[in-house]
Motif scaffolding. Structure first.
Motif, PDB file in Angstrom:
ATOM      1  N   LYS A  46     -98.108   1.061  13.881  1.00 38.23           N
ATOM      2  CA  LYS A  46     -98.217   0.115  14.992  1.00 38.23           C
ATOM      3  C   LYS A  46     -99.392  -0.843  14.806  1.00 38.23           C
ATOM      4  O   LYS A  46     -99.335  -1.993  15.233  1.00 38.23           O
ATOM      5  CB  LYS A  46     -98.373   0.884  16.315  1.00 38.23           C
ATOM      6  N   THR A  47    -100.467  -0.330  14.175  1.00 35.22           N
ATOM      7  CA  THR A  47    -101.682  -1.141  14.091  1.00 35.22           C
ATOM      8  C   THR A  47    -101.432  -2.457  13.358  1.00 35.22           C
ATOM      9  O   THR A  47    -101.884  -3.515  13.797  1.00 35.22           O
ATOM     10  CB  THR A  47    -102.791  -0.357  13.365  1.00 35.22           C
ATOM     11  N   ILE A  48    -100.713  -2.371  12.262  1.00 36.80           N
ATOM     12  CA  ILE A  48    -100.482  -3.569  11.463  1.00 36.80           C
ATOM     13  C   ILE A  48     -99.637  -4.572  12.259  1.00 36.80           C
ATOM     14  O   ILE A  48     -99.842  -5.781  12.193  1.00 36.80           O
ATOM     15  CB  ILE A  48     -99.815  -3.192  10.114  1.00 36.80           C
TER      16      ILE A  48
ATOM     17  N   GLN B 248    -112.597   3.269  15.158  1.00 34.95           N
ATOM     18  CA  GLN B 248    -111.600   3.384  14.110  1.00 34.95           C
ATOM     19  C   GLN B 248    -110.801   2.086  13.972  1.00 34.95           C
ATOM     20  O   GLN B 248    -110.632   1.555  12.887  1.00 34.95           O
ATOM     21  CB  GLN B 248    -110.680   4.553  14.466  1.00 34.95           C
ATOM     22  N   HIS B 249    -110.348   1.583  15.112  1.00 35.03           N
ATOM     23  CA  HIS B 249    -109.598   0.326  15.096  1.00 35.03           C
ATOM     24  C   HIS B 249    -110.464  -0.806  14.575  1.00 35.03           C
ATOM     25  O   HIS B 249    -110.007  -1.660  13.836  1.00 35.03           O
ATOM     26  CB  HIS B 249    -109.127  -0.027  16.504  1.00 35.03           C
ATOM     27  N   PHE B 250    -111.719  -0.790  15.025  1.00 40.19           N
ATOM     28  CA  PHE B 250    -112.622  -1.864  14.606  1.00 40.19           C
ATOM     29  C   PHE B 250    -112.739  -1.893  13.092  1.00 40.19           C
ATOM     30  O   PHE B 250    -112.599  -2.936  12.465  1.00 40.19           O
ATOM     31  CB  PHE B 250    -113.994  -1.681  15.259  1.00 40.19           C
TER      32      PHE B 250
ATOM     33  N   ILE C 158    -103.158  -3.132  24.256  1.00 45.85           N
ATOM     34  CA  ILE C 158    -103.723  -1.924  24.852  1.00 45.85           C
ATOM     35  C   ILE C 158    -103.134  -0.728  24.123  1.00 45.85           C
ATOM     36  O   ILE C 158    -101.925  -0.516  24.149  1.00 45.85           O
ATOM     37  CB  ILE C 158    -103.400  -1.849  26.358  1.00 45.85           C
ATOM     38  N   ASP C 159    -103.978   0.021  23.453  1.00 45.17           N
ATOM     39  CA  ASP C 159    -103.479   1.154  22.679  1.00 45.17           C
ATOM     40  C   ASP C 159    -103.449   2.400  23.554  1.00 45.17           C
ATOM     41  O   ASP C 159    -104.309   2.583  24.401  1.00 45.17           O
ATOM     42  CB  ASP C 159    -104.395   1.384  21.468  1.00 45.17           C
ATOM     43  N   GLU C 160    -102.460   3.231  23.291  1.00 40.44           N
ATOM     44  CA  GLU C 160    -102.372   4.507  23.999  1.00 40.44           C
ATOM     45  C   GLU C 160    -102.438   4.321  25.502  1.00 40.44           C
ATOM     46  O   GLU C 160    -103.259   4.878  26.193  1.00 40.44           O
ATOM     47  CB  GLU C 160    -103.493   5.452  23.547  1.00 40.44           C
TER      48      GLU C 160
HETATM   49 MG    MG Z   1    -102.592   4.214  16.003  1.00 42.28          MG
END
Ligand code: MG
Ligand code: ADP
Length: 705
Positions: A305-307, A335-337, A399-401
């Motif tokens: 999903k991140t990409i 982590q995302h950063f 917005i993650d999670e």
């Molecule tokens: Mg993820």
């Protein structure tokens, strides 16, 4: 609704002031409507009596018909109890009361009674504690209604005579009161729906659900009320969605520029899966059509999903806007950063991090750059929601999670721009069964990544007990010898959101045992928990990420986000303390390319039925949707993620685990009505509009949407 059903229950025969108070505080019942909506959760077939000799199990309540032979009092003081010897033609049982003894004395020896309760079997003797008891009359067998309703009640109510039978009596009294006035009770559904669905009319349906004469009546009433709950909920959600779509203009992203092109050409280290490509296309279209996007991006752990989110951010940047990503925890934000910064830097994009821990000068700097537009992407925790955080031109908020965020937080992000709200993309890894998704995310459009990137390795799941720990250590050593890495996860001891010292202690003790088995310098272990300073946490994480340590011991902080493809073992301690969704999330941390992977669930021997079921499911399948279905069954659809849904899922009779077919019909009907008349202005929809408005008040829904 201002009709007779809003009358207070106090004056119903058998209620009175004290009981009315109690019904209000215990069950939230204070008017006729509430009482009518206190539905039976099951029914006793009054023509079906069990013979005392046939009682063989303690599991199910039984209904007996027989004669009182004797009434005795035994014991002294607080141990005093009344024992009633009761027999039918087949045998004898004892009925026991510890409370309300004076009332028991009024029972008549030699008279015939009907008794209902849960039996206890001890030394081949059967007794029933605090049964319901009623004089047997011909009514019991000949009465028109065959079924006796069984109502939910509470200990306090029982003590005031409002056990299931008592509640049944006052509901009967209520029907006697309203029967002459039944014409005044307004319908909540329109004729069209009632006729096409063959539902009983409202008053009739209440009567059928409380006092059915046959299965058909009972079922038709239950179906009507289930439908009604689901239908108005869907109507509410879909109307909100339509209104927003018609009302909220969105920023138009119609360009694909250098950022996207350059990234696609040289930044991507792998081919996107077809699912990822499709989803990017869907999102791009949605951000280009002039309406504000509110979309859910759903995909199992590791589906990439991140990409996808990053590429959507690039679209925003190519259209001269900023983007933000909000994560539920500090660790995940970090982590995302780091992963987003890694992708963004080669493209010359400026990325910032904002969490609660970033204070003082660096915080000021970030806020300043954000306002001038120098900072193009901001990653952070809910700290981003604060009003002081001002963007120059926010174009997309990811917005993650989401399940840890409420609808309110989403709304805060809309408000970040003065004029046009940013597009919103909600990402969730928790697979949600369809019925539930329609409820929680019903107002969002949905994109699903239903395909895993190539190179995923199979994960074998084992359920092991403490006595098999040597075997587990053996597996760990073998994997480490092969150059692999291992996660060991501890649960939070109490179920509070945040870690406590006790959690750390539990983890520390476990870690000591592991350190003995895996001594330095041959083995390096990272320990990570929430009580550490952020720098220490970061340092330990990095050691593991860089392969300097082979084992990472952590509390659930690693539940989301950490990505170490070389890790092949996920060992979960006290696995029985985790819910299915969480177990599945944790398992998703392995199998990411390193090699065949293992998830080991350690539990104590003593497991609840529920716990056994969870372990079994995990061993049986790695399919996120199957896990989610099982999870929903366990939790009965209530309280799936705690408080934010409680108001939305406040069903009295509908059950998301069982009523998917009704839900589907309800949604279709709601959709087709709104298609023609989304404000419900046509005369035939007037009733629906009135009911909907009333239900919004009950749910307090106006506030959050
Ligand atoms: Mg993820
Ligand atoms: P999640 O959906 O759980 O957030 P991530 O976005 O963290 O998943 O992706 C998990 C891992 O898979 C990352 O290392 C990511 O770089 C990698 N990945 C994503 N898409 C692909 C792909 N199409 N092919 C190969 N690896 C991919």
């Amino acid at each position: 609704m201002n009709d007779i059903l809003s009358t207070s229950i106090e004056y119903i025969k058998g209620v009175g002031t004290a009981r009315a108070q109690l019904l209000k505080s215990e069950l939230g019942i204070f008017n006729y409507l509430h009482l009518l909506q206190h539905y039976p959760f099951r029914y006793v077939d009054k023509t079906a009596f069990t013979r005392i000799v046939d009682i063989i199990s303690e599991d199910e309540p039984v209904q007996l018909r027989g004669i009182i032979r004797r009434i005795e009092e035994q014991g002294e003081g607080s141990k005093k109890r009344a024992i009633v010897i009761f027999r039918d033609e087949s045998g004898v049982t004892e009925l026991i009361w510890f409370k309300g003894l004076s009332w028991v004395k009024d029972l008549v020896v030699g008279a015939e009674y009907v008794v209902y309760g849960k039996p206890t079997i001890y030394n081949e003797r059967i007794s029933i504690v605090h049964p319901e008891i009623e004089l047997a009359t011909d009514k019991n067998t000949k009465e028109a209604s065959r079924f006796d309703p069984v109502y939910p009640t509470t200990e306090k109510l029982k003590a005031r005579g409002l056990d299931s039978k008592g509640l049944g009596r006052i509901i009967k009294a209520l029907f006697e009161k309203i029967h002459p006035l039944r014409e005044q009770i307004s319908e909540t559904l329109n004729d069209k729906i009632i006729q096409s669905m063959r539902f009983p009319r409202r008053y009739q349906a209440y009567l059928y659900i409380h006092f059915p004469q046959n299965n058909e009546q009972r079922d038709s009433a239950r179906n009507r009320f289930k439908f009604e709950e689901l239908f108005f909920q869907q109507l509410r959600i879909l109307q909100t969605k339509t209104t927003r779509k018609k009302g909220a203009a969105g920023i138009i992203f119609d360009k694909i520029g250098d950022y996207v092109n350059n990234f696609y050409r040289s930044g991507l280290k792998f081919d996107l899966t077809n699912a990822q490509k499709r989803v990017v296309k869907e999102i791009r279209k949605d951000m280009g059509n002039g309406l504000q996007m509110n979309r859910l991006l759903q995909g199992d752990v590791g589906s990439g999903k991140t990409i996808v989110a990053f590429m959507c951010m690039l679209i925003a940047l190519d259209n001269q806007h900023q983007a933000a990503l909000i994560a539920p925890t500090e660790i995940l934000a970090n982590q995302h950063f780091s992963s987003i910064a890694e992708l963004a830097h080669p493209l010359g994009i400026k990325v910032g991090l904002l969490t609660g821990n970033i204070k003082g000068k660096s915080r000021k700097g970030i806020l300043h750059q954000l306002e001038t537009g120098e900072l193009q992407i901001l990653i952070g925790t809910h700290a981003i929601l604060e009003e002081k955080v001002v963007f120059q031109r926010l174009g997309l908020a990811v917005i993650d999670e989401q399940h840890r965020f409420g609808v309110e937080q989403r709304a805060k992000m809309w408000a970040k721009n003065d004029t046009t709200p940013p597009h919103i993309l909600v990402m969730t890894a928790t697979p949600i069964p369809r019925t539930l998704a329609m409820t929680i995310y019903g107002d969002l459009d949905v994109s699903i990544i239903d395909e895993m990137p190539a190179g995923r390795k199979p994960i074998t799941t084992y359920h092991k007990y403490e006595s098999q720990r040597l075997w587990v250590f053996g597996l760990m050593k073998k994997e480490i010898a092969a150059g692999r890495q291992i996660y060991i996860v501890y649960p939070l001891i109490d179920e509070s959101e945040s870690e406590t010292l006790a959690d750390v202690k539990n983890l520390t003790e476990g870690a000591e045992a592991i350190e003995r088995e895996f001594p330095k310098p041959q083995y390096q272990i990272s320990i990570v928990h929430g009580q550490q300073e952020p720098e220490d946490k970061h340092f330990e994480m990095q050691r593991f990420v860089q392969g300097k340590s082979q084992i990472m011991i952590a509390t659930t902080v690693i539940e989301v986000g950490v990505n170490v493809p070389n890790a092949t073992v996920m060992l979960i301690e006290n696995a029985e303390r985790f819910g299915l969704a969480q177990l599945h999330q944790l398992r998703g941390r392995v199998g990411r390319g390193g090699g065949d992977s293992y998830c080991i669930l350690m539990t104590s021997f003593k497991l609840s039925e529920d716990g056994k079921f969870r372990m079994q499911k995990m061993v049986e399948t790695t399919d996120g949707f199957k896990i989610a279905e099982a999870d929903l069954t366990l939790r009965g659809g209530g309280n799936i993620e705690g408080k934010q849904q409680s108001g939305i899922l406040g069903f009295k009779i509908a059950d998301l685990t069982k009523d998917a077919p009704i839900m589907n019909v309800a949604r279709q009907v709601a959709q087709s009505i709104l298609e023609d008349d989304y404000l419900l202005e046509q005369p035939e929809n007037a009733i629906l509009k009135t009911t909907l408005e009333a239900s919004k008040q009950t749910f307090g829904f106006g506030k959050i949407s």
